[in-house]
Each structure stands twice: as structure tokens, then as C-alpha cells.
Design a protein around this motif. Structure first.
Motif, mmCIF file in Angstrom:
data_model
loop_
_atom_site.group_PDB
_atom_site.id
_atom_site.type_symbol
_atom_site.label_atom_id
_atom_site.label_comp_id
_atom_site.label_asym_id
_atom_site.label_seq_id
_atom_site.Cartn_x
_atom_site.Cartn_y
_atom_site.Cartn_z
ATOM 1 N N ILE A 46 1.313 -1.135 0.408
ATOM 2 C CA ILE A 46 0.253 -0.270 0.400
ATOM 3 C C ILE A 46 0.798 1.100 0.070
ATOM 4 O O ILE A 46 2.128 1.785 0.508
ATOM 5 C CB ILE A 46 -0.742 0.128 1.499
ATOM 6 N N PRO A 47 0.743 2.592 -0.997
ATOM 7 C CA PRO A 47 0.927 3.866 -0.501
ATOM 8 C C PRO A 47 1.417 4.676 0.184
ATOM 9 O O PRO A 47 0.848 5.668 -0.256
ATOM 10 C CB PRO A 47 0.963 3.931 -2.388
ATOM 11 N N MET A 48 1.503 4.246 1.290
ATOM 12 C CA MET A 48 1.358 5.629 2.494
ATOM 13 C C MET A 48 2.175 4.014 3.827
ATOM 14 O O MET A 48 2.841 3.239 3.815
ATOM 15 C CB MET A 48 0.063 4.610 2.639
ATOM 16 N N THR A 49 2.247 4.825 4.662
ATOM 17 C CA THR A 49 2.944 4.882 5.141
ATOM 18 C C THR A 49 1.942 3.918 6.869
ATOM 19 O O THR A 49 1.224 4.059 6.212
ATOM 20 C CB THR A 49 3.198 5.777 6.853
ATOM 21 N N ALA A 50 2.331 3.157 7.235
ATOM 22 C CA ALA A 50 1.598 2.175 8.859
ATOM 23 C C ALA A 50 0.678 2.602 9.704
ATOM 24 O O ALA A 50 -0.587 2.630 10.125
ATOM 25 C CB ALA A 50 2.422 1.596 10.150
ATOM 26 N N TRP A 51 1.391 4.436 9.966
ATOM 27 C CA TRP A 51 0.120 5.346 10.249
ATOM 28 C C TRP A 51 -1.370 6.045 9.871
ATOM 29 O O TRP A 51 -2.524 5.682 10.014
ATOM 30 C CB TRP A 51 1.060 6.706 11.405
ATOM 31 N N GLU A 52 -0.710 5.956 8.151
ATOM 32 C CA GLU A 52 -1.845 6.317 7.323
ATOM 33 C C GLU A 52 -2.851 5.453 7.471
ATOM 34 O O GLU A 52 -3.942 5.698 6.834
ATOM 35 C CB GLU A 52 -1.036 7.131 5.776
ATOM 36 N N TYR A 53 -1.607 4.599 6.908
ATOM 37 C CA TYR A 53 -2.833 3.182 6.303
ATOM 38 C C TYR A 53 -3.944 2.828 7.748
ATOM 39 O O TYR A 53 -5.188 3.117 8.063
ATOM 40 C CB TYR A 53 -2.285 1.790 7.106
ATOM 41 N N PHE A 54 -3.451 3.198 9.690
ATOM 42 C CA PHE A 54 -4.615 3.269 10.544
ATOM 43 C C PHE A 54 -5.286 4.319 10.209
ATOM 44 O O PHE A 54 -6.004 4.071 10.914
ATOM 45 C CB PHE A 54 -3.690 3.395 11.666
ATOM 46 N N GLU A 55 -4.563 4.913 9.965
ATOM 47 C CA GLU A 55 -5.922 6.647 9.151
ATOM 48 C C GLU A 55 -6.533 6.375 8.653
ATOM 49 O O GLU A 55 -8.097 6.961 8.332
ATOM 50 C CB GLU A 55 -5.283 7.679 9.345
ATOM 51 N N THR A 56 -6.783 5.669 7.663
ATOM 52 C CA THR A 56 -7.857 4.987 6.439
ATOM 53 C C THR A 56 -8.887 4.133 7.755
ATOM 54 O O THR A 56 -10.417 3.446 6.752
ATOM 55 C CB THR A 56 -7.448 4.154 6.074
ATOM 56 N N ARG A 57 -8.666 3.779 8.890
ATOM 57 C CA ARG A 57 -9.522 2.705 9.531
ATOM 58 C C ARG A 57 -9.456 3.024 10.715
ATOM 59 O O ARG A 57 -9.496 1.934 11.458
ATOM 60 C CB ARG A 57 -8.594 1.651 9.514
ATOM 61 N N PRO A 58 -9.982 4.243 11.182
ATOM 62 C CA PRO A 58 -10.428 4.530 12.357
ATOM 63 C C PRO A 58 -11.222 3.616 13.394
ATOM 64 O O PRO A 58 -11.546 3.683 14.129
ATOM 65 C CB PRO A 58 -10.614 6.200 12.605
ATOM 66 N N ASP A 59 -12.685 3.159 12.269
ATOM 67 C CA ASP A 59 -13.512 1.789 12.965
ATOM 68 C C ASP A 59 -13.336 0.761 14.229
ATOM 69 O O ASP A 59 -13.278 0.522 14.333
ATOM 70 C CB ASP A 59 -14.170 1.384 11.690
ATOM 71 N N ILE A 60 -11.690 -0.022 12.858
ATOM 72 C CA ILE A 60 -10.609 -0.871 13.684
ATOM 73 C C ILE A 60 -9.703 0.025 15.610
ATOM 74 O O ILE A 60 -9.519 -1.055 16.025
ATOM 75 C CB ILE A 60 -10.318 -2.139 13.192
#
Length: 201
Positions: A40-54
Motif C-alpha cells: 500500500i502506498p502509505m506509511t503504517a500510520w496513514e493506513y491506521f488513519e484509513t481505518r478508525p473504525d478498528i
């Protein structure tokens, strides 16, 4: 009795054939095969930001502990064992007088997160074997001991999962199985867990 069953079977076959008689055969279709790319073209933190539901509780823990830079930097690859909201709430519940992660002692939250960051890149696509190996977490000393492996036997219910502290491989540490794994941001690999991991002698 056998004669009646044979007649009923024949009657059912005729009825099904008649019912399906008007159906046309499916025509050939072009099949465009592809393999899912785990990058995925993002950092781990940016990925977490895409899934605040979990991951909202996990992100709150990271910011509270002052450890966000591990998840945002791109100079070193880590294996991030990401905790769902369920896992973080389970950790908080070990403190009877606390209701949220920011109520817990900061040092304890830092220790929790340090145990869930493994130095280096360990995916189920080649780096992790099917037998448990010890890996180096950011939590130093005996409390930081961890084993990891990947299940590859297709006959096992948890095939494809990443396993932390498989039973008997690391003292009495509880076994944890990923609920999602091998998500590859630009700074490592993420495996997601519904239960937090810890070392137990």
C-alpha cells in the motif's frame, strides 16, 4: 419399497430436467486474472488513519505513549503488530479503575507498544517459517521475548495466519493469531490482532 424410491427418483429427475430445459448455457467470458498486491502506498500510520473504525484506540495509545514516529518514519522497516479497538480495550480492562487507554500508566502503554513492534520485516511470504523463531521486539530484556511463525498447512483452520508465541514456544506466553496479515506499507509490514500479545515466563 425400493421400487417406489426408484420411481420417485426418476420422477424428480424428469421434473428437474423439464424445469431447467429453457435455461441457456453460459457463454464463455474473458477472465482477467490478477494477484492481489499487498503493498500500500502509505506509511503504517496513514493506513491506521484509513481505518478508525478498528484502530482509533490503537492510535490513541500510540500518541499517548509518544511513539508515533515509529509508524510514520520511512528509514527503517518494522513489523507492526497492530491492535484493534477490541485488543486495546482488553488491555485497559486489566486496570479495574481505568476506562480508557490514556488513563493507564504511560510507561505500561509504552511497554505494550514496544512489544508490538518487531525490528525488521517479517511477512508470511517468505521471511517467517512454519516453525517458531525468536524475533527482536523493541521491548528489551526478558519481557520482550517473542516467537513468530506463519501457518501454511491448508488443512489447518488458521492457515495463512501469523502466529505470535505459539503454544509452548515461549514459556507460558499466550498464543495469538492474526485476524489479518501481510499488509505492506512503505515502512514495513502490518499484522492485525484482536488480542494483545505479552510474554509470560
Amino acid at each position: 419399497m425400493k421400487h417406489i424410491i426408484k420411481k420417485l427418483s426418476l420422477l424428480l429427475t424428469v421434473a428437474l430436467t423439464a424445469a431447467c430445459g429453457d435455461m441457456k448455457l453460459q457463454t464463455d467470458a474473458d477472465y482477467d486474472h490478477s494477484v492481489l498486491d499487498p503493498h500500500i502506498p502509505m506509511t503504517a500510520w496513514e493506513y491506521f488513519e484509513t481505518r478508525p473504525d478498528i484502530f482509533s484506540e490503537f492510535m490513541a495509545a500510540i500518541e499517548y505513549a509518544g511513539m508515533k514516529e515509529y509508524y510514520t518514519q520511512t528509514g527503517h522497516e518494522y513489523t507492526f503488530l497492530a491492535l484493534t479497538n477490541t485488543a486495546v480495550k482488553a488491555f485497559v480492562s486489566t486496570y479495574p479503575d481505568k476506562s480508557k487507554i490514556t488513563d493507564c500508566p504511560k510507561e505500561d502503554v509504552q511497554n505494550l507498544l514496544s512489544y508490538h513492534i518487531v525490528d525488521g520485516f517479517y511477512s508470511g511470504y517468505g521471511e517467517l517459517p512454519v516453525e517458531a523463531i525468536f524475533v527482536l521486539t523493541l521491548r528489551r530484556g526478558e519481557e520482550g521475548l517473542m516467537t513468530m511463525l506463519t501457518r501454511k498447512n491448508p488443512w489447518m483452520a488458521d492457515a495463512g495466519a501469523i502466529i505470535v508465541n505459539d503454544t509452548g514456544t515461549n514459556g507460558n506466553s499466550p498464543m495469538r493469531k492474526s485476524v489479518s496479515c501481510n499488509i505492506m506499507p512503505t515502512n514495513g509490514v502490518i499484522h492485525v490482532f484482536d488480542s494483545y500479545c505479552y510474554y509470560k515466563k
